[in-house]
Design a protein around this motif. Structure first.
Motif, PDB file in Angstrom:
ATOM      1  N   ILE A 111       0.841  -1.202   0.000  1.00  0.00           N
ATOM      2  CA  ILE A 111       0.000   0.000   0.000  1.00  0.00           C
ATOM      3  C   ILE A 111       0.876   1.253   0.000  1.00  0.00           C
ATOM      4  CG2 ILE A 111      -1.645   1.345   1.381  1.00  0.00           C
ATOM      5  CD1 ILE A 111      -2.733  -1.491   2.278  1.00  0.00           C
ATOM      6  N   LYS A 112       1.933   1.218   0.781  1.00  0.00           N
ATOM      7  CA  LYS A 112       2.875   2.359   0.812  1.00  0.00           C
ATOM      8  C   LYS A 112       3.418   2.616  -0.585  1.00  0.00           C
ATOM      9  CE  LYS A 112       4.632   2.762   5.504  1.00  0.00           C
ATOM     10  NZ  LYS A 112       4.570   1.474   6.220  1.00  0.00           N
ATOM     11  N   GLU A 113       3.780   1.534  -1.276  1.00  0.00           N
ATOM     12  CA  GLU A 113       4.334   1.684  -2.627  1.00  0.00           C
ATOM     13  C   GLU A 113       3.291   2.258  -3.593  1.00  0.00           C
ATOM     14  OE1 GLU A 113       6.100  -2.120  -3.711  1.00  0.00           O
ATOM     15  OE2 GLU A 113       7.200  -2.124  -1.814  1.00  0.00           O
ATOM     16  N   VAL A 114       2.050   1.780  -3.451  1.00  0.00           N
ATOM     17  CA  VAL A 114       0.985   2.293  -4.316  1.00  0.00           C
ATOM     18  C   VAL A 114       0.782   3.786  -4.053  1.00  0.00           C
ATOM     19  CG1 VAL A 114      -1.466   2.157  -4.914  1.00  0.00           C
ATOM     20  CG2 VAL A 114      -0.187   0.062  -4.493  1.00  0.00           C
ATOM     21  N   GLU A 138     -14.841  -2.957 -10.006  1.00  0.00           N
ATOM     22  CA  GLU A 138     -15.122  -1.566  -9.609  1.00  0.00           C
ATOM     23  C   GLU A 138     -14.600  -1.304  -8.186  1.00  0.00           C
ATOM     24  OE1 GLU A 138     -16.863   0.826 -11.401  1.00  0.00           O
ATOM     25  OE2 GLU A 138     -16.667   2.283  -9.773  1.00  0.00           O
ATOM     26  N   ALA A 139     -14.797  -2.284  -7.310  1.00  0.00           N
ATOM     27  CA  ALA A 139     -14.345  -2.128  -5.919  1.00  0.00           C
ATOM     28  C   ALA A 139     -12.829  -1.912  -5.867  1.00  0.00           C
ATOM     29  CB  ALA A 139     -14.742  -3.349  -5.098  1.00  0.00           C
ATOM     30  N   PHE A 140     -12.090  -2.702  -6.640  1.00  0.00           N
ATOM     31  CA  PHE A 140     -10.630  -2.558  -6.629  1.00  0.00           C
ATOM     32  C   PHE A 140     -10.200  -1.233  -7.262  1.00  0.00           C
ATOM     33  CE2 PHE A 140     -10.458  -7.219  -5.947  1.00  0.00           C
ATOM     34  CZ  PHE A 140      -9.593  -7.207  -4.871  1.00  0.00           C
ATOM     35  N   ASN A 146      -8.810   5.781  -4.426  1.00  0.00           N
ATOM     36  CA  ASN A 146      -8.982   6.425  -3.115  1.00  0.00           C
ATOM     37  C   ASN A 146      -7.948   5.970  -2.091  1.00  0.00           C
ATOM     38  OD1 ASN A 146     -11.450   8.029  -3.592  1.00  0.00           O
ATOM     39  ND2 ASN A 146     -12.316   6.014  -4.011  1.00  0.00           N
ATOM     40  N   ILE A 147      -6.896   5.351  -2.564  1.00  0.00           N
ATOM     41  CA  ILE A 147      -5.918   4.757  -1.646  1.00  0.00           C
ATOM     42  C   ILE A 147      -5.351   5.780  -0.655  1.00  0.00           C
ATOM     43  CG2 ILE A 147      -3.828   5.012  -3.094  1.00  0.00           C
ATOM     44  CD1 ILE A 147      -4.639   1.741  -1.362  1.00  0.00           C
ATOM     45  N   GLU A 196      -3.451   3.880   7.253  1.00  0.00           N
ATOM     46  CA  GLU A 196      -2.623   2.670   7.366  1.00  0.00           C
ATOM     47  C   GLU A 196      -2.611   2.033   8.756  1.00  0.00           C
ATOM     48  OE1 GLU A 196       1.264   3.218   5.262  1.00  0.00           O
ATOM     49  OE2 GLU A 196       0.042   4.679   4.164  1.00  0.00           O
ATOM     50  N   LYS A 197      -3.155   2.743   9.731  1.00  0.00           N
ATOM     51  CA  LYS A 197      -3.219   2.160  11.070  1.00  0.00           C
ATOM     52  C   LYS A 197      -4.370   1.157  11.167  1.00  0.00           C
ATOM     53  CE  LYS A 197      -2.954   6.317  13.273  1.00  0.00           C
ATOM     54  NZ  LYS A 197      -2.511   7.304  12.316  1.00  0.00           N
TER      55      LYS A 197
END
Ligand SMILES: [Zn+2]
Lengths: 187, 219
Positions: free
Chosen positions: A9-12, A51-53, A59-60, A65-66
């Motif tokens: 997620i951090k990379e994205v 669509e969800a992905f 919206n990432i 992240e917590k």
């Protein structure tokens, strides 16, 4: 696994789109499962899951992240599914109750007549039958049941996914399970 | 214990893993003495098993690839750039080849007309761009397919492509030296780049593109 996902997620978030591939591939079955059980047919479920992905990706930056990523992702998938159900049947009562016995008696009667012979109670047909029974639940019960038995999600986590009080989740799981018990006891 | 009010509620709490030991014991005691609740409990457990076992659902084939193909495009471009930034060496080579195949060489041969980046107050005579005496060019100057003669001043970098920087017309050797001196030391404040070979020309473009990629990153 959660730590690997957090790293991805951090990379994205930094703009590395390819890191999202691992996230999709890790959660695809779960997300597709939610959509399929909510909407019923696999074409629409695939569309919803995609669509969800895509929404999760765009919206990432709003994802904290917590928190647990799966909770956030399942929320997107569930909300999209409920919106779709609402659009398909605008006058459908999402809040329809599955109270005690009324209405269900008739249904149980019907189910009893169509009860499958012992030898036919086999994998695929049984699966289809159970799938239909889950779909027959009003959406608000359907969503808690689907989440409860996907990954054995705890009541507290379901509450976080649906953003409703845990007490409400508890009531809905109990009622949903009672309704299913009545419909599946002949199987 | 009331069957409908209490016992059934305890059964559900048990199935949700939320029953305290004390209540679990009370439920067990009740089940042993109440056949109707026993049946109810068996049905609930069976329902749970059926729903759980109906679970294995797999996403359709190529699901992940389809999602990746449908993600917003501009992010993709950034990703491509980021990859290049991670490998500067590869970037230099890639840019070189892209330029090679995208008609840079053709441009080198065909584009023979004298062009200059700043037209104002400049004279063009016999393939020579002249910065007249008393004229100051503010900023960088690029001359293509021609020579450059500076009689005034250039306040910035100079790039001459397919041309030379030439001395001012002069009959006097010492004056010429002076002029040269002036050109080198005072006529322009920035760097002078002369590009006179195809290879250099491509390299010049490569450096420019390379710089742009890295500038993009800072946005
Ligand atoms: Zn009882």
């Amino acid at each position: 696994m959660e730590t690997i996902i957090k790293q991805k997620i951090k990379e994205v978030k930094k703009g590395d789109q390819s890191a999202f591939e691992d996230i999709v591939s890790f959660y695809q079955n779960k997300v597709f499962h939610i959509c399929l059980r909510m909407i019923g047919n696999s074409y629409e479920a695939e569309d919803l899951a995609q669509e969800a992905f895509i929404r999760a990706y765009t919206n990432i930056h709003t994802f904290d992240e917590k928190r647990k990523f799966s909770t956030w992702l399942y929320r997107i998938a569930t909300n999209l599914s409920i919106d779709r159900i609402r659009k398909k049947k605008p006058d459908y009562h999402l809040d329809a109750e599955v109270k005690g016995t009324e209405g269900l008696d008739m249904y149980s009667q019907l189910a009893a007549d169509q009860a499958l012979p012992e030898e036919e109670v086999e994998s695929l047909e049984l699966q289809t039958y159970i799938h239909r029974e889950i779909l027959a639940l009003p959406p608000k019960y359907r969503s808690v049941i689907v989440l409860r038995y996907l990954d054995e999600l705890a009541l507290q986590e379901i509450a976080e996914v649906l953003e409703i009080p845990v007490g409400t989740v508890k009531t809905r799981v109990h009622r949903g399970r009672e309704a299913l018990r009545k419909r599946l006891r002949h199987v | 214990m009331n069957c409908n009010r209490e016992a059934i509620a305890l059964m559900h709490s048990y199935l949700d893993g939320e029953l305290y030991k004390e209540d679990e014991r009370r439920l067990r005691d009740h089940l042993q003495s109440c056949p109707s609740c026993q049946e109810h409990f068996q049905e609930l457990k069976r329902t749970t098993t059926l729903v759980k076992n109906a679970t294995p659902v797999s996403a359709p084939p190529r699901f992940t690839a389809n999602v990746m193909a449908n993600l917003p495009k501009e992010k993709k471009r950034k990703n491509y750039l980021r990859k290049l930034q991670r490998h500067p060496f590869l970037t230099a080579a890639a840019v070189f080849f892209i330029l090679m195949f995208s008609g840079i060489f053709t441009a080198w041969n065909q584009d023979q007309q004298v062009t200059v980046s700043k037209q104002e107050n400049l004279e063009i005579r016999d393939h020579t761009v002249i910065v007249p005496d008393g004229v100051t060019v503010e900023g960088d100057l690029v001359v293509r397919n021609g020579d450059l003669r500076i009689e005034g001043r250039v306040d910035g970098d100079i790039t001459i492509i397919n041309g030379d920087i030439v001395e001012s017309d002069s009959n006097n050797e010492s004056e010429s030296d002076n002029r040269l001196d002036r050109n080198n030391l005072r006529a322009y404040s920035g760097e002078l780049t002369e590009v006179n070979q195809v290879y250099e020309w491509v390299w010049y473009h490569a450096k420019k593109t390379f710089k742009e990629i890295f500038t993009f990153e800072q946005d």
